[in-house]
Design a protein around this motif. Structure first.
Motif, PDB file in Angstrom:
ATOM      1  N   LEU A   1      -6.149   7.956   5.297  1.00 24.60           N
ATOM      2  CA  LEU A   1      -5.690   7.945   6.682  1.00 24.60           C
ATOM      3  C   LEU A   1      -6.211   9.103   7.524  1.00 24.60           C
ATOM      4  N   THR A   2      -6.914  10.032   6.911  1.00 22.47           N
ATOM      5  CA  THR A   2      -7.522  11.148   7.634  1.00 22.47           C
ATOM      6  C   THR A   2      -8.986  11.241   7.197  1.00 22.47           C
ATOM      7  N   SER A   3      -9.696  12.224   7.663  1.00 25.11           N
ATOM      8  CA  SER A   3     -11.097  12.379   7.280  1.00 25.11           C
ATOM      9  C   SER A   3     -11.261  12.898   5.851  1.00 25.11           C
ATOM     10  N   TYR A   4     -10.179  13.343   5.220  1.00 24.24           N
ATOM     11  CA  TYR A   4     -10.249  13.872   3.860  1.00 24.24           C
ATOM     12  C   TYR A   4     -10.601  12.762   2.865  1.00 24.24           C
ATOM     13  N   GLU A   5     -11.521  13.053   1.939  1.00 22.64           N
ATOM     14  CA  GLU A   5     -11.947  12.091   0.922  1.00 22.64           C
ATOM     15  C   GLU A   5     -10.950  12.103  -0.233  1.00 22.64           C
ATOM     16  N   ASN A   6     -10.054  11.111  -0.231  1.00 25.26           N
ATOM     17  CA  ASN A   6      -9.047  11.047  -1.288  1.00 25.26           C
ATOM     18  C   ASN A   6      -9.554  10.344  -2.541  1.00 25.26           C
ATOM     19  N   ALA A   7     -10.740   9.808  -2.514  1.00 26.01           N
ATOM     20  CA  ALA A   7     -11.378   9.174  -3.677  1.00 26.01           C
ATOM     21  C   ALA A   7     -10.477   8.106  -4.312  1.00 26.01           C
ATOM     22  N   GLY A   8      -9.682   7.429  -3.497  1.00 22.51           N
ATOM     23  CA  GLY A   8      -8.809   6.378  -3.988  1.00 22.51           C
ATOM     24  C   GLY A   8      -7.515   6.859  -4.621  1.00 22.51           C
ATOM     25  N   HIS A   9      -7.285   8.171  -4.586  1.00 22.08           N
ATOM     26  CA  HIS A   9      -6.068   8.731  -5.182  1.00 22.08           C
ATOM     27  C   HIS A   9      -4.905   8.673  -4.200  1.00 22.08           C
ATOM     28  N   LEU A  10      -3.702   8.652  -4.751  1.00 22.92           N
ATOM     29  CA  LEU A  10      -2.492   8.718  -3.938  1.00 22.92           C
ATOM     30  C   LEU A  10      -2.401  10.083  -3.274  1.00 22.92           C
ATOM     31  N   GLU A  11      -2.020  10.097  -2.006  1.00 23.02           N
ATOM     32  CA  GLU A  11      -1.804  11.346  -1.259  1.00 23.02           C
ATOM     33  C   GLU A  11      -0.481  11.240  -0.509  1.00 23.02           C
ATOM     34  N   MET A  12       0.107  12.400  -0.195  1.00 19.91           N
ATOM     35  CA  MET A  12       1.342  12.487   0.590  1.00 19.91           C
ATOM     36  C   MET A  12       0.952  12.710   2.049  1.00 19.91           C
ATOM     37  N   TYR A  13       1.392  11.828   2.914  1.00 20.38           N
ATOM     38  CA  TYR A  13       1.141  11.940   4.345  1.00 20.38           C
ATOM     39  C   TYR A  13       2.466  12.121   5.069  1.00 20.38           C
ATOM     40  N   SER A  14       2.436  12.875   6.153  1.00 17.45           N
ATOM     41  CA  SER A  14       3.620  12.971   7.011  1.00 17.45           C
ATOM     42  C   SER A  14       3.248  12.466   8.401  1.00 17.45           C
TER      43      SER A  14
ATOM     44  N   PRO B   1       0.780  -1.233   0.000  1.00  9.29           N
ATOM     45  CA  PRO B   1       0.000   0.000   0.000  1.00  9.29           C
ATOM     46  C   PRO B   1       0.817   1.292   0.000  1.00  9.29           C
ATOM     47  N   ILE B   2       2.104   1.232   0.325  1.00  9.54           N
ATOM     48  CA  ILE B   2       2.926   2.446   0.340  1.00  9.54           C
ATOM     49  C   ILE B   2       3.776   2.476  -0.924  1.00  9.54           C
ATOM     50  N   VAL B   3       3.597   3.541  -1.711  1.00 10.13           N
ATOM     51  CA  VAL B   3       4.321   3.675  -2.970  1.00 10.13           C
ATOM     52  C   VAL B   3       5.739   4.172  -2.721  1.00 10.13           C
ATOM     53  N   ARG B   4       5.903   5.201  -1.893  1.00 11.32           N
ATOM     54  CA  ARG B   4       7.219   5.753  -1.545  1.00 11.32           C
ATOM     55  C   ARG B   4       7.204   6.130  -0.072  1.00 11.32           C
ATOM     56  N   MET B   5       8.364   6.015   0.598  1.00  9.80           N
ATOM     57  CA  MET B   5       8.485   6.415   2.002  1.00  9.80           C
ATOM     58  C   MET B   5       9.897   6.925   2.237  1.00  9.80           C
ATOM     59  N   GLN B   6      10.021   7.972   3.041  1.00  9.72           N
ATOM     60  CA  GLN B   6      11.323   8.470   3.463  1.00  9.72           C
ATOM     61  C   GLN B   6      11.260   8.859   4.933  1.00  9.72           C
ATOM     62  N   VAL B   7      12.419   8.704   5.606  1.00 15.55           N
ATOM     63  CA  VAL B   7      12.565   9.048   7.012  1.00 15.55           C
ATOM     64  C   VAL B   7      13.771   9.975   7.120  1.00 15.55           C
ATOM     65  N   THR B   8      13.666  11.014   7.934  1.00 13.11           N
ATOM     66  CA  THR B   8      14.802  11.909   8.120  1.00 13.11           C
ATOM     67  C   THR B   8      15.910  11.175   8.863  1.00 13.11           C
ATOM     68  N   PRO B   9      17.183  11.567   8.617  1.00 17.24           N
ATOM     69  CA  PRO B   9      18.301  10.883   9.276  1.00 17.24           C
ATOM     70  C   PRO B   9      18.221  10.897  10.799  1.00 17.24           C
ATOM     71  N   GLU B  10      17.642  11.947  11.375  1.00 22.46           N
ATOM     72  CA  GLU B  10      17.526  12.052  12.830  1.00 22.46           C
ATOM     73  C   GLU B  10      16.312  11.305  13.364  1.00 22.46           C
ATOM     74  N   ASP B  11      15.522  10.702  12.459  1.00 22.03           N
ATOM     75  CA  ASP B  11      14.329   9.941  12.839  1.00 22.03           C
ATOM     76  C   ASP B  11      13.247  10.823  13.467  1.00 22.03           C
ATOM     77  N   THR B  12      13.215  12.101  13.090  1.00 19.50           N
ATOM     78  CA  THR B  12      12.229  13.028  13.664  1.00 19.50           C
ATOM     79  C   THR B  12      10.989  13.196  12.794  1.00 19.50           C
ATOM     80  N   HIS B  13      11.072  12.779  11.525  1.00 15.86           N
ATOM     81  CA  HIS B  13       9.935  12.910  10.602  1.00 15.86           C
ATOM     82  C   HIS B  13       9.943  11.746   9.620  1.00 15.86           C
ATOM     83  N   MET B  14       8.752  11.404   9.143  1.00 16.38           N
ATOM     84  CA  MET B  14       8.599  10.382   8.127  1.00 16.38           C
ATOM     85  C   MET B  14       7.488  10.843   7.197  1.00 16.38           C
ATOM     86  N   ALA B  15       7.628  10.561   5.912  1.00 20.46           N
ATOM     87  CA  ALA B  15       6.585  10.896   4.940  1.00 20.46           C
ATOM     88  C   ALA B  15       6.427   9.732   3.976  1.00 20.46           C
TER      89      ALA B  15
END
Length: 191
Positions: free
Chosen positions: A62-75, A41-55
Motif C-alpha cells: 500500500l506504500t512505495s515500500y517493497e514488502n516482497a509479498g510479506h504481511l505488514e502492519m499499516y495504520s 486480503p486483510i488478516v487482522r484489523m482494529q479500530v479505536t473506540p473513538e474512530d480516530t485510528h485504524m490499523a
C-alpha cells in the motif's frame, strides 16, 4: 478502483476511499504449527473506540515500500486519509519476514500507536533473528523485547495455537491495553 477489492470508510453519512487490496487470502504461520488464514486480503484489523485510528495487517503493498509479498502492519488516519506502513524496515531494504498482530487482544492503542511482532530486525539492536515485539510511535518502530535472546524454541517445543498452552509456547505479541501502557508478550527467554 473498478473491478478490484476496495476498502472504504463510511462515517457521518459519507463514504471515503481508503485503499485497493489484492484479493488473495494470506495465511500466518509464524514459523510454528499454527496457521491463521484471512478470508480476504486483510488478516487482522482494529479500530479505536473513538474512530480516530485504524490499523490492519495485509500482504497488499500500500506504500512505495517493497514488502516482497510479506504481511505488514499499516495504520490509517481517517482525519486526513493517510496510510502509513508502521512495520516497514526504516532502512528501506525489502521485507524478509511477515509481521504479526497480537495473538489475542488489542494491537492498536487509543492514540493510534500500533504494536506487532516480527523476526525481521527493524532496528540495529535487534540481533537475535527471533520473534521480537515492536511499538510504532513517533514515525518509527521501537523495540520492546531485548532483541538479543533465543531465536528458536527450546528442544521439542512447537506452538499449537488454539489450546491453552499456545501463549506460553508461541513467542511474540499477545496483546496491549487500550492505552498502550501495558504490553503483554511471550518469549523463550528469562528477562
Amino acid at each position: 478502483m473498478p473491478g478490484k477489492q476496495n476498502l472504504f470508510l463510511y462515517h457521518g453519512g459519507e463514504v471515503s476511499y481508503v485503499a485497493t487490496l489484492n484479493p488473495d487470502t494470506k495465511c500466518e504461520t509464524n514459523g510454528f504449527e499454527f496457521t491463521l488464514c484471512s478470508e480476504g486480503p486483510i488478516v487482522r484489523m482494529q479500530v479505536t473506540p473513538e474512530d480516530t485510528h485504524m490499523a490492519f495487517v495485509t500482504a497488499t503493498r500500500l506504500t512505495s515500500y517493497e514488502n516482497a509479498g510479506h504481511l505488514e502492519m499499516y495504520s490509517y488516519n481517517p482525519s486526513n486519509g493517510s496510510i502509513v506502513c508502521d512495520s516497514c524496515n526504516p532502512d528501506g531494504k525489502p521485507a524478509t519476514a511477515d509481521v504479526y498482530a497480537s495473538q489475542d487482544g488489542l494491537f492498536l492503542a487509543r492514540d493510534g500507536r500500533t504494536f506487532f511482532s516480527t523476526s525481521e530486525a527493524l532496528v540495529p539492536q535487534d540481533t537475535d533473528e527471533g520473534e521480537d515485539v515492536y511499538e510504532y510511535v513517533d514515525g518509527r518502530p521501537h523495540l520492546i523485547t531485548p532483541g538479543t535472546g533465543t531465536a528458536i524454541p527450546p528442544q521439542g517445543k512447537q506452538a499449537n495455537h488454539g489450546n491453552l498452552e499456545s501463549i506460553n509456547e508461541t513467542p511474540g505479541l499477545v496483546g496491549v491495553d487500550a492505552e498502550g501502557t501495558d504490553v503483554y508478550f511471550s518469549t523463550f527467554d528469562s528477562l
